[in-house]
Design a protein around this motif. Structure first.
Motif, mmCIF file in Angstrom:
data_model
loop_
_atom_site.group_PDB
_atom_site.id
_atom_site.type_symbol
_atom_site.label_atom_id
_atom_site.label_comp_id
_atom_site.label_asym_id
_atom_site.label_seq_id
_atom_site.Cartn_x
_atom_site.Cartn_y
_atom_site.Cartn_z
ATOM 1 N N ALA A 117 0.828 -1.212 0.000
ATOM 2 C CA ALA A 117 0.000 0.000 0.000
ATOM 3 C C ALA A 117 0.861 1.261 0.000
ATOM 4 O O ALA A 117 0.568 2.216 -0.726
ATOM 5 N N PHE A 118 1.919 1.269 0.807
ATOM 6 C CA PHE A 118 2.758 2.465 0.906
ATOM 7 C C PHE A 118 3.611 2.678 -0.347
ATOM 8 O O PHE A 118 3.776 3.812 -0.790
ATOM 9 N N THR A 119 4.151 1.610 -0.917
ATOM 10 C CA THR A 119 5.060 1.791 -2.048
ATOM 11 C C THR A 119 4.327 1.769 -3.392
ATOM 12 O O THR A 119 4.564 2.636 -4.225
ATOM 13 N N HIS A 120 3.442 0.820 -3.605
ATOM 14 C CA HIS A 120 2.815 0.678 -4.909
ATOM 15 C C HIS A 120 1.607 1.606 -5.085
ATOM 16 O O HIS A 120 1.442 2.221 -6.138
ATOM 17 N N LEU A 121 0.757 1.682 -4.063
ATOM 18 C CA LEU A 121 -0.432 2.537 -4.151
ATOM 19 C C LEU A 121 -0.165 3.956 -3.657
ATOM 20 O O LEU A 121 -1.012 4.825 -3.784
ATOM 21 N N GLN A 122 1.001 4.151 -3.067
ATOM 22 C CA GLN A 122 1.428 5.450 -2.527
ATOM 23 C C GLN A 122 0.432 6.017 -1.524
ATOM 24 O O GLN A 122 0.164 7.219 -1.470
ATOM 25 N N VAL A 123 -0.115 5.105 -0.720
ATOM 26 C CA VAL A 123 -1.008 5.499 0.367
ATOM 27 C C VAL A 123 -0.172 6.163 1.459
ATOM 28 O O VAL A 123 0.943 5.732 1.740
ATOM 29 N N HIS A 124 -0.697 7.206 2.060
ATOM 30 C CA HIS A 124 -0.007 7.902 3.145
ATOM 31 C C HIS A 124 -0.297 7.260 4.493
ATOM 32 O O HIS A 124 0.552 7.259 5.376
ATOM 33 N N GLN A 125 -1.522 6.741 4.647
ATOM 34 C CA GLN A 125 -1.860 6.111 5.920
ATOM 35 C C GLN A 125 -2.861 4.986 5.741
ATOM 36 O O GLN A 125 -3.667 4.978 4.828
ATOM 37 N N LEU A 126 -2.753 4.035 6.661
ATOM 38 C CA LEU A 126 -3.688 2.927 6.747
ATOM 39 C C LEU A 126 -4.374 3.002 8.101
ATOM 40 O O LEU A 126 -3.780 3.485 9.069
ATOM 41 N N PHE A 127 -5.606 2.528 8.162
ATOM 42 C CA PHE A 127 -6.331 2.542 9.434
ATOM 43 C C PHE A 127 -7.073 1.233 9.635
ATOM 44 O O PHE A 127 -7.355 0.506 8.684
ATOM 45 N N ALA A 128 -7.364 0.955 10.888
ATOM 46 C CA ALA A 128 -8.149 -0.233 11.242
ATOM 47 C C ALA A 128 -9.088 0.141 12.371
ATOM 48 O O ALA A 128 -8.730 0.933 13.250
ATOM 49 N N HIS A 129 -10.276 -0.418 12.336
ATOM 50 C CA HIS A 129 -11.264 -0.234 13.403
ATOM 51 C C HIS A 129 -11.391 -1.558 14.145
ATOM 52 O O HIS A 129 -11.697 -2.582 13.519
ATOM 53 N N ILE A 130 -11.167 -1.527 15.455
ATOM 54 C CA ILE A 130 -11.113 -2.750 16.251
ATOM 55 C C ILE A 130 -11.902 -2.535 17.543
ATOM 56 O O ILE A 130 -11.780 -1.490 18.181
ATOM 57 N N THR A 131 -12.668 -3.539 17.947
ATOM 58 C CA THR A 131 -13.374 -3.436 19.225
ATOM 59 C C THR A 131 -12.391 -3.700 20.370
ATOM 60 O O THR A 131 -11.421 -4.452 20.207
ATOM 61 N N PRO A 132 -12.625 -3.075 21.523
ATOM 62 C CA PRO A 132 -11.694 -3.208 22.651
ATOM 63 C C PRO A 132 -11.523 -4.639 23.153
ATOM 64 O O PRO A 132 -10.502 -4.953 23.762
ATOM 65 N N ASP A 133 -12.486 -5.507 22.889
ATOM 66 C CA ASP A 133 -12.381 -6.890 23.358
ATOM 67 C C ASP A 133 -11.631 -7.797 22.373
ATOM 68 O O ASP A 133 -11.407 -8.967 22.661
ATOM 69 N N ASN A 134 -11.202 -7.267 21.240
ATOM 70 C CA ASN A 134 -10.506 -8.062 20.236
ATOM 71 C C ASN A 134 -8.991 -7.948 20.451
ATOM 72 O O ASN A 134 -8.269 -7.335 19.658
#
Length: 173
Positions: A117-134
């Motif tokens: 993602a960072f090198t090929h798609l040149q994305v600046h940031q990635l994110f994830a949504h996670i529940t506190p119990d995971n």
């Protein structure tokens, strides 16, 4: 050169032969809360999905890749979703079959996806949504350099109660 190969696995596009694995995973009610799925998927719907999975990430704003172990074959899926080329960001989701947990597969797959993602798609940031119990997901994303940057209070309604949702982000190096 784009490489999605690691020491114990590689990431590849979905193939029609993946239908049984996809059917099993998408209809596993124990993971519906993390995928926000509400109902089962039919084989017909999944076949249509596979038929269209060749479409470009810039067109459909998502990319699903198979996680393939060199020794065990197809063991999981990893996704980029909500891809936003203007703001150069994307969400990340990952699921590894439970029989392959705690073997470093998730870590290696996530590292490969981040690099792609960072090198090929040149994305600046990635994110994830996670529940506190995971806790396994929190450990995985933290291990790969994602930081907990926020909490959405009582954001999700699951099993008759409201739950927080944690936001993790990784900025390109």
């Amino acid at each position: 050169m784009v490489t999605l190969k690691g020491k114990q696995l590689f990431l590849r596009a979905l193939e029609p032969e993946d239908i049984d694995f996809l059917y099993k995973l998408e209809n596993d009610e124990t993971i519906w809360q993390v995928s926000e799925t509400q109902t089962p998927y039919s084989r017909y719907v999944l076949k249509q999905y596979l038929k269209n999975s060749y479409k470009d990430i810039y067109e459909v704003k998502q990319l699903r890749l198979a996680i393939v172990s060199h020794t065990h074959g197809l063991v999981g899926l990893i996704d980029l979703y909500d891809f936003d080329p203007k703001h150069k960001r994307a969400g990340v989701g990952i699921v590894v079959d439970t029989v392959h947990h705690s073997k470093g597969i998730g870590t290696e797959a996530l590292e490969l996806l981040c690099e792609f993602a960072f090198t090929h798609l040149q994305v600046h940031q990635l994110f994830a949504h996670i529940t506190p119990d995971n806790n396994p997901s929190i450990r995985l994303f933290t291990r790969v350099g994602f930081l907990h940057t926020g909490t959405r209070k009582e954001w999700l309604f699951q099993n008759g109660t409201f739950m927080d949702e944690l936001i993790f982000q990784k900025i390109a190096p």
